[in-house]
Design a protein around this motif. Sequence first.
Motif, short mmCIF file in Angstrom:
data_model
loop_
_atom_site.label_atom_id
_atom_site.label_comp_id
_atom_site.label_asym_id
_atom_site.label_seq_id
_atom_site.Cartn_x
_atom_site.Cartn_y
_atom_site.Cartn_z
N TYR A 172 22.40 41.74 7.43
CA TYR A 172 22.72 42.17 6.07
C TYR A 172 21.74 41.52 5.10
O TYR A 172 21.95 40.39 4.65
CB TYR A 172 24.16 41.79 5.73
CG TYR A 172 25.16 42.43 6.67
CD1 TYR A 172 25.65 43.70 6.41
CD2 TYR A 172 25.55 41.79 7.83
CE1 TYR A 172 26.55 44.31 7.29
CE2 TYR A 172 26.45 42.38 8.71
CZ TYR A 172 26.94 43.64 8.43
OH TYR A 172 27.81 44.24 9.32
N ILE A 173 20.67 42.21 4.84
CA ILE A 173 19.63 41.70 3.95
C ILE A 173 19.51 42.63 2.75
O ILE A 173 19.38 43.85 2.91
CB ILE A 173 18.28 41.60 4.69
CG1 ILE A 173 18.41 40.61 5.86
CG2 ILE A 173 17.18 41.14 3.74
CD1 ILE A 173 17.18 40.53 6.73
N VAL A 174 19.59 42.04 1.58
CA VAL A 174 19.52 42.85 0.35
C VAL A 174 18.18 43.55 0.25
O VAL A 174 17.12 42.92 0.35
CB VAL A 174 19.74 41.95 -0.89
CG1 VAL A 174 19.65 42.80 -2.16
CG2 VAL A 174 21.08 41.24 -0.81
N GLU A 175 18.22 44.86 0.10
CA GLU A 175 16.99 45.65 -0.07
C GLU A 175 16.63 45.64 -1.55
O GLU A 175 17.16 46.40 -2.36
CB GLU A 175 17.23 47.09 0.41
CG GLU A 175 17.50 47.22 1.90
CD GLU A 175 16.25 46.96 2.73
OE1 GLU A 175 15.14 47.03 2.18
OE2 GLU A 175 16.40 46.67 3.93
N ILE A 176 15.75 44.74 -1.91
CA ILE A 176 15.37 44.58 -3.31
C ILE A 176 14.30 45.62 -3.68
O ILE A 176 13.24 45.66 -3.05
CB ILE A 176 14.84 43.16 -3.59
CG1 ILE A 176 15.94 42.14 -3.26
CG2 ILE A 176 14.41 43.02 -5.04
CD1 ILE A 176 15.48 40.70 -3.40
N THR A 177 14.60 46.42 -4.68
CA THR A 177 13.64 47.43 -5.15
C THR A 177 13.00 46.95 -6.45
O THR A 177 11.91 46.39 -6.46
CB THR A 177 14.33 48.79 -5.36
OG1 THR A 177 15.49 48.62 -6.21
CG2 THR A 177 14.80 49.37 -4.02
N GLU A 178 13.72 47.12 -7.56
CA GLU A 178 13.26 46.61 -8.85
C GLU A 178 14.30 45.62 -9.37
O GLU A 178 15.49 45.71 -9.06
CB GLU A 178 13.11 47.77 -9.85
CG GLU A 178 12.08 48.81 -9.42
CD GLU A 178 11.98 49.93 -10.44
OE1 GLU A 178 11.49 49.67 -11.56
OE2 GLU A 178 12.40 51.06 -10.12
N GLU A 179 13.86 44.69 -10.18
CA GLU A 179 14.77 43.66 -10.67
C GLU A 179 15.92 44.26 -11.48
O GLU A 179 17.05 43.76 -11.45
CB GLU A 179 14.01 42.63 -11.52
CG GLU A 179 14.88 41.44 -11.92
CD GLU A 179 14.06 40.29 -12.46
OE1 GLU A 179 14.68 39.40 -13.09
OE2 GLU A 179 12.84 40.26 -12.27
N LYS A 180 15.65 45.37 -12.17
CA LYS A 180 16.71 46.00 -12.97
C LYS A 180 17.82 46.58 -12.08
O LYS A 180 18.93 46.79 -12.55
CB LYS A 180 16.11 47.09 -13.86
CG LYS A 180 15.51 48.26 -13.09
CD LYS A 180 14.97 49.31 -14.04
CE LYS A 180 14.40 50.52 -13.28
NZ LYS A 180 13.88 51.55 -14.22
N ASN A 181 17.49 46.84 -10.82
CA ASN A 181 18.48 47.38 -9.88
C ASN A 181 19.06 46.31 -8.96
O ASN A 181 19.74 46.63 -7.97
CB ASN A 181 17.84 48.48 -9.02
CG ASN A 181 17.40 49.67 -9.85
OD1 ASN A 181 18.03 50.03 -10.84
ND2 ASN A 181 16.29 50.29 -9.45
N LEU A 182 18.78 45.03 -9.27
CA LEU A 182 19.17 43.94 -8.39
C LEU A 182 20.69 43.90 -8.15
O LEU A 182 21.15 43.73 -7.02
CB LEU A 182 18.69 42.61 -8.97
CG LEU A 182 18.85 41.38 -8.06
CD1 LEU A 182 18.09 41.59 -6.75
CD2 LEU A 182 18.33 40.13 -8.79
N GLY A 183 21.45 44.07 -9.22
CA GLY A 183 22.91 44.05 -9.10
C GLY A 183 23.41 45.13 -8.15
O GLY A 183 24.28 44.88 -7.30
N LEU A 184 22.86 46.33 -8.27
CA LEU A 184 23.26 47.44 -7.42
C LEU A 184 22.86 47.18 -5.97
O LEU A 184 23.63 47.48 -5.04
CB LEU A 184 22.60 48.73 -7.91
CG LEU A 184 22.89 50.01 -7.09
CD1 LEU A 184 24.39 50.30 -7.09
CD2 LEU A 184 22.10 51.19 -7.66
N ASN A 185 21.66 46.61 -5.77
CA ASN A 185 21.19 46.30 -4.42
C ASN A 185 22.10 45.30 -3.72
O ASN A 185 22.46 45.46 -2.55
CB ASN A 185 19.76 45.74 -4.47
CG ASN A 185 18.74 46.72 -5.02
OD1 ASN A 185 17.75 46.32 -5.62
ND2 ASN A 185 18.96 48.01 -4.83
N VAL A 186 22.49 44.26 -4.45
CA VAL A 186 23.37 43.23 -3.90
C VAL A 186 24.75 43.82 -3.60
O VAL A 186 25.33 43.55 -2.54
CB VAL A 186 23.50 42.04 -4.87
CG1 VAL A 186 24.57 41.06 -4.40
CG2 VAL A 186 22.16 41.32 -5.00
N LYS A 187 25.25 44.62 -4.54
CA LYS A 187 26.57 45.24 -4.36
C LYS A 187 26.60 46.11 -3.12
O LYS A 187 27.58 46.11 -2.35
CB LYS A 187 26.92 46.06 -5.60
CG LYS A 187 28.30 46.71 -5.52
CD LYS A 187 28.61 47.49 -6.79
CE LYS A 187 30.00 48.12 -6.69
NZ LYS A 187 30.32 48.90 -7.93
#
Length: 230
Positions: A172-187
């Motif tokens: 389970y590794i957070v797929e980081i795209t853009e910093e503005k979408n960080l919350g959604l990626n973590v969720k």
Amino acid sequence: MHQLAVLFVSFVSLVNSLSPKTDLPKILGVAVNPSNAAVLSSTDEKESGQSARLKRLNQLKSLQEKTKESTTEGKVKEKEFKTKVAQIEDTKKQQIVLKIDANIVKLNQKWLAQWEKTLERLSQLLTKIEARGQTLSSQGKDTTDLQTAIESAKQAIEDAEVKLAEQAVKTYIVEITEEKNLGLNVKTTINTFHNDIRNTKESIQIAKKAVTKALASLKEISAKEESNDE
């Protein structure tokens, strides 16, 4: 930032709601008291117990092999993840994301180990139930319902073992795209972990209920036997 903090609190709530039990009577949903131990005692259980342990050792070996296969890919993804986290400008966000990532790994390992022990205990109890049932059958007792319950419990345990093996190789590794979408990626990552763990836990509970049913069936036969002796 606020969204990540809320997600972290939600993650802690998830930990509390899914924390595995360690007490066998609670796991089984029944009180395994001395009278139950007497019901389960049999000289036949040694051989079947050894067979069950051998089967469990083989399954554990297979589980370990599958885990090794996923290790290399997981290390690569983890390295890429940490590189992307380091690129996040807000250091507090970095810390939260890293903490959630570390906790997911830790909790997954903890629950896998705990549920492995739970299935081992359920298997041991079912072995004793089966051995006692064979003794009662050889004495001419009707054990039809008991045998049906035992077979159902065996299947439930095997199904749970498959779920456990599948869970062991997941990462389970957070797929980081853009910093503005960080919350959604973590969720998204937390939700995936949550659903997978809940499904695994449900399979353990099904196995527990199946073994409990087999134990109840055995106790019913034993109660009739004692009644007839009177």
